[in-house]
Design a protein around this motif. Structure first.
Motif, PDB file in Angstrom:
ATOM      1  N   PRO A  68      35.695  44.649  37.867  1.00 41.28           N
ATOM      2  CA  PRO A  68      34.961  43.803  38.811  1.00 41.28           C
ATOM      3  C   PRO A  68      33.921  42.965  38.077  1.00 41.28           C
ATOM      4  O   PRO A  68      33.322  43.408  37.118  1.00 41.28           O
ATOM      5  CB  PRO A  68      34.296  44.820  39.745  1.00 41.28           C
ATOM      6  N   GLY A  69      33.718  41.738  38.548  1.00 45.83           N
ATOM      7  CA  GLY A  69      32.765  40.846  37.903  1.00 45.83           C
ATOM      8  C   GLY A  69      32.317  39.770  38.858  1.00 45.83           C
ATOM      9  O   GLY A  69      32.527  39.845  40.058  1.00 45.83           O
ATOM     10  N   ARG A  70      31.736  38.721  38.306  1.00 50.47           N
ATOM     11  CA  ARG A  70      31.228  37.671  39.159  1.00 50.47           C
ATOM     12  C   ARG A  70      32.361  36.814  39.698  1.00 50.47           C
ATOM     13  O   ARG A  70      33.472  36.835  39.214  1.00 50.47           O
ATOM     14  CB  ARG A  70      30.239  36.806  38.392  1.00 50.47           C
ATOM     15  N   ARG A  71      32.062  36.000  40.695  1.00 50.15           N
ATOM     16  CA  ARG A  71      33.068  35.168  41.335  1.00 50.15           C
ATOM     17  C   ARG A  71      33.570  34.108  40.363  1.00 50.15           C
ATOM     18  O   ARG A  71      32.844  33.564  39.565  1.00 50.15           O
ATOM     19  CB  ARG A  71      32.497  34.494  42.573  1.00 50.15           C
ATOM     20  N   SER A  72      34.842  33.816  40.466  1.00 51.85           N
ATOM     21  CA  SER A  72      35.451  32.809  39.597  1.00 51.85           C
ATOM     22  C   SER A  72      36.755  32.388  40.236  1.00 51.85           C
ATOM     23  O   SER A  72      37.078  32.781  41.340  1.00 51.85           O
ATOM     24  CB  SER A  72      35.702  33.412  38.209  1.00 51.85           C
ATOM     25  N   SER A  73      37.542  31.586  39.502  1.00 49.99           N
ATOM     26  CA  SER A  73      38.878  31.291  39.981  1.00 49.99           C
ATOM     27  C   SER A  73      39.680  32.581  40.036  1.00 49.99           C
ATOM     28  O   SER A  73      39.312  33.579  39.438  1.00 49.99           O
ATOM     29  CB  SER A  73      39.560  30.294  39.036  1.00 49.99           C
ATOM     30  N   LEU A 101      42.208  20.001  50.479  1.00 45.98           N
ATOM     31  CA  LEU A 101      41.391  19.986  49.266  1.00 45.98           C
ATOM     32  C   LEU A 101      42.135  20.640  48.110  1.00 45.98           C
ATOM     33  O   LEU A 101      42.699  21.724  48.261  1.00 45.98           O
ATOM     34  CB  LEU A 101      40.066  20.702  49.497  1.00 45.98           C
ATOM     35  N   LYS A 102      42.134  19.996  46.946  1.00 47.16           N
ATOM     36  CA  LYS A 102      42.809  20.553  45.780  1.00 47.16           C
ATOM     37  C   LYS A 102      41.939  21.623  45.124  1.00 47.16           C
ATOM     38  O   LYS A 102      40.719  21.672  45.329  1.00 47.16           O
ATOM     39  CB  LYS A 102      43.129  19.449  44.768  1.00 47.16           C
ATOM     40  N   ASP A 103      42.580  22.488  44.344  1.00 47.36           N
ATOM     41  CA  ASP A 103      41.873  23.465  43.525  1.00 47.36           C
ATOM     42  C   ASP A 103      41.765  22.874  42.124  1.00 47.36           C
ATOM     43  O   ASP A 103      42.736  22.857  41.368  1.00 47.36           O
ATOM     44  CB  ASP A 103      42.626  24.795  43.489  1.00 47.36           C
ATOM     45  N   SER A 104      40.596  22.376  41.784  1.00 44.20           N
ATOM     46  CA  SER A 104      40.412  21.617  40.550  1.00 44.20           C
ATOM     47  C   SER A 104      40.703  22.463  39.305  1.00 44.20           C
ATOM     48  O   SER A 104      40.377  23.647  39.248  1.00 44.20           O
ATOM     49  CB  SER A 104      38.983  21.081  40.470  1.00 44.20           C
ATOM     50  N   ILE A 141      45.843  23.377  37.012  1.00 45.37           N
ATOM     51  CA  ILE A 141      46.954  23.067  36.107  1.00 45.37           C
ATOM     52  C   ILE A 141      46.528  23.356  34.677  1.00 45.37           C
ATOM     53  O   ILE A 141      47.262  24.004  33.902  1.00 45.37           O
ATOM     54  CB  ILE A 141      47.399  21.603  36.271  1.00 45.37           C
ATOM     55  N   GLU A 142      45.349  22.886  34.301  1.00 45.17           N
ATOM     56  CA  GLU A 142      44.850  23.118  32.952  1.00 45.17           C
ATOM     57  C   GLU A 142      44.698  24.616  32.668  1.00 45.17           C
ATOM     58  O   GLU A 142      45.024  25.092  31.574  1.00 45.17           O
ATOM     59  CB  GLU A 142      43.503  22.419  32.769  1.00 45.17           C
ATOM     60  N   LEU A 143      44.213  25.355  33.661  1.00 44.49           N
ATOM     61  CA  LEU A 143      44.041  26.796  33.517  1.00 44.49           C
ATOM     62  C   LEU A 143      45.390  27.491  33.337  1.00 44.49           C
ATOM     63  O   LEU A 143      45.538  28.384  32.498  1.00 44.49           O
ATOM     64  CB  LEU A 143      43.318  27.338  34.742  1.00 44.49           C
ATOM     65  N   SER A 144      46.390  27.061  34.097  1.00 44.62           N
ATOM     66  CA  SER A 144      47.724  27.653  33.996  1.00 44.62           C
ATOM     67  C   SER A 144      48.330  27.416  32.617  1.00 44.62           C
ATOM     68  O   SER A 144      48.929  28.321  32.019  1.00 44.62           O
ATOM     69  CB  SER A 144      48.644  27.061  35.070  1.00 44.62           C
ATOM     70  N   LEU A 145      48.183  26.203  32.103  1.00 41.49           N
ATOM     71  CA  LEU A 145      48.735  25.887  30.790  1.00 41.49           C
ATOM     72  C   LEU A 145      47.999  26.637  29.685  1.00 41.49           C
ATOM     73  O   LEU A 145      48.623  27.103  28.720  1.00 41.49           O
ATOM     74  CB  LEU A 145      48.675  24.380  30.550  1.00 41.49           C
ATOM     75  N   ALA A 146      46.674  26.784  29.824  1.00 41.02           N
ATOM     76  CA  ALA A 146      45.910  27.537  28.829  1.00 41.02           C
ATOM     77  C   ALA A 146      46.328  28.999  28.818  1.00 41.02           C
ATOM     78  O   ALA A 146      46.452  29.624  27.749  1.00 41.02           O
ATOM     79  CB  ALA A 146      44.416  27.413  29.125  1.00 41.02           C
ATOM     80  N   LEU A 147      46.555  29.554  29.991  1.00 37.72           N
ATOM     81  CA  LEU A 147      47.012  30.941  30.087  1.00 37.72           C
ATOM     82  C   LEU A 147      48.380  31.097  29.436  1.00 37.72           C
ATOM     83  O   LEU A 147      48.625  32.033  28.663  1.00 37.72           O
ATOM     84  CB  LEU A 147      47.062  31.371  31.550  1.00 37.72           C
ATOM     85  N   LEU A 192      54.799  37.154  38.940  1.00 40.72           N
ATOM     86  CA  LEU A 192      54.434  35.772  39.208  1.00 40.72           C
ATOM     87  C   LEU A 192      52.932  35.692  39.400  1.00 40.72           C
ATOM     88  O   LEU A 192      52.372  36.434  40.207  1.00 40.72           O
ATOM     89  CB  LEU A 192      55.166  35.254  40.454  1.00 40.72           C
ATOM     90  N   LEU A 193      52.292  34.804  38.646  1.00 39.11           N
ATOM     91  CA  LEU A 193      50.858  34.579  38.772  1.00 39.11           C
ATOM     92  C   LEU A 193      50.639  33.224  39.416  1.00 39.11           C
ATOM     93  O   LEU A 193      50.936  32.188  38.828  1.00 39.11           O
ATOM     94  CB  LEU A 193      50.182  34.603  37.396  1.00 39.11           C
ATOM     95  N   ASP A 194      50.141  33.216  40.631  1.00 37.07           N
ATOM     96  CA  ASP A 194      49.898  31.977  41.368  1.00 37.07           C
ATOM     97  C   ASP A 194      48.428  31.615  41.208  1.00 37.07           C
ATOM     98  O   ASP A 194      47.556  32.245  41.802  1.00 37.07           O
ATOM     99  CB  ASP A 194      50.264  32.167  42.843  1.00 37.07           C
ATOM    100  N   VAL A 195      48.153  30.629  40.382  1.00 40.21           N
ATOM    101  CA  VAL A 195      46.773  30.339  39.971  1.00 40.21           C
ATOM    102  C   VAL A 195      46.068  29.499  41.028  1.00 40.21           C
ATOM    103  O   VAL A 195      46.542  28.436  41.416  1.00 40.21           O
ATOM    104  CB  VAL A 195      46.749  29.614  38.612  1.00 40.21           C
ATOM    105  N   HIS A 196      44.934  29.987  41.481  1.00 39.51           N
ATOM    106  CA  HIS A 196      44.089  29.284  42.458  1.00 39.51           C
ATOM    107  C   HIS A 196      42.696  29.106  41.887  1.00 39.51           C
ATOM    108  O   HIS A 196      42.342  29.676  40.856  1.00 39.51           O
ATOM    109  CB  HIS A 196      44.010  30.067  43.769  1.00 39.51           C
ATOM    110  N   GLY A 197      41.893  28.319  42.567  1.00 43.21           N
ATOM    111  CA  GLY A 197      40.507  28.118  42.170  1.00 43.21           C
ATOM    112  C   GLY A 197      39.693  27.743  43.385  1.00 43.21           C
ATOM    113  O   GLY A 197      40.108  27.976  44.524  1.00 43.21           O
ATOM    114  N   TYR A 198      38.543  27.132  43.160  1.00 42.05           N
ATOM    115  CA  TYR A 198      37.733  26.658  44.264  1.00 42.05           C
ATOM    116  C   TYR A 198      38.126  25.242  44.637  1.00 42.05           C
ATOM    117  O   TYR A 198      38.373  24.413  43.767  1.00 42.05           O
ATOM    118  CB  TYR A 198      36.247  26.743  43.917  1.00 42.05           C
TER     119      TYR A 198
END
Length: 246
Positions: A11-16, A145-148, A151-157, A236-242
């Motif tokens: 558990p940790g602080r809020r994030s994507s 509203l998009k989750d900013s 895409i970049e986060l998914s590619l980095a992962l 399957l990892l479905d990447v979301h954000g704020y």
């Protein structure tokens, strides 16, 4: 320590965050800490992916012994994500994209989806989705509203999985802005009757199915102990954000 459908995180602080889906069934995590923690686990040079021997979603688990998979001592320099297929409307501008290994024998058991990070608008072809049309939207309304940066986060992962484990995950990207297509909804709400958006929706899910079959071919299947459902040995990892305003 929290065990979420086979993935161990702290558990940790809020994030994507990520929605975790085993191919035999789908479980949506409500923990908003996962993706950053997962990246920290994967990206740290001495870190590891931690898989639990069993799962107890959305509750604290004190009786589960995690299995740690440390990064391999391997040379990943010859491995890369390549575009395997794409759906275009205008030449050179993909609306939906499937990336993965050049040779399916090199694939990992991961499929990463970036659903809400797209920026393509095609205003002349796809009108903005309505937020309150009862023909398409639930009583709570449709989100546009998009989750900013997802895409970049998914590619980095994906790149970090390659460098640490010398296996290439599949990545499925929706490049359309969410106000044009919501690929995580049923097609009626997702595309609101627009033919191009409907085609993109169909291709997005077709690419996920294609990736699933490749993972199945390389990693096999497993029989669920409770439901007796035959599933693919994959995640399957479905990447979301704020939601952002871009």
């Amino acid at each position: 320590m929290m065990i979420i459908q086979g993935i161990s995180v702290l558990p940790g602080r809020r994030s994507s965050h990520v929605k975790f889906l085993l191919f035999k069934n789908a479980v949506t995590s409500t923990a908003a800490t996962m993706i950053i923690l997962l990246i920290l686990i994967i990206s740290h040079n001495s870190g590891a992916v931690v898989l639990a021997s069993s799962s107890c979603p959305e509750q604290q688990c004190s009786n589960v012994s995690p299995i740690t998979y440390a990064p391999k001592n391997c040379d990943s320099r010859s491995l890369e994500l390549v575009t395997l297929d794409e759906f275009e409307y205008n030449a050179g501008e993909p609306l939906v994209e499937l990336l993965g290994p050049s040779d399916s024998s090199l694939c990992s058991s991961l499929v990463i989806t970036a659903t809400y990070g797209g920026s393509v608008l095609l205003d002349a072809t796809i009108p903005d989705r309505k937020t309150d049309d009862p023909e398409y939207c639930p009583p709570s309304g449709c989100s546009i509203l998009k989750d900013s940066n997802t895409i970049e986060l998914s590619l980095a992962l994906a790149e970090k999985v390659i460098s640490n484990y010398c296996e290439v995950p599949y990545v499925v990207i929706n490049h359309l802005h969410r106000k044009k297509l919501d690929a995580n909804r049923e097609i009626n709400e997702a595309a609101q009757g627009n033919a191009v958006a409907e085609n993109a929706w169909n291709m997005f899910h077709s690419f996920i199915a294609q990736a699933k079959e490749e993972v199945k071919g390389q990693h096999g299947t497993v029989l669920g102990s409770k439901e007796g459902i035959l599933g693919v040995k994959g995640l399957l990892l479905d990447v979301h954000g704020y939601a952002g305003f871009d």
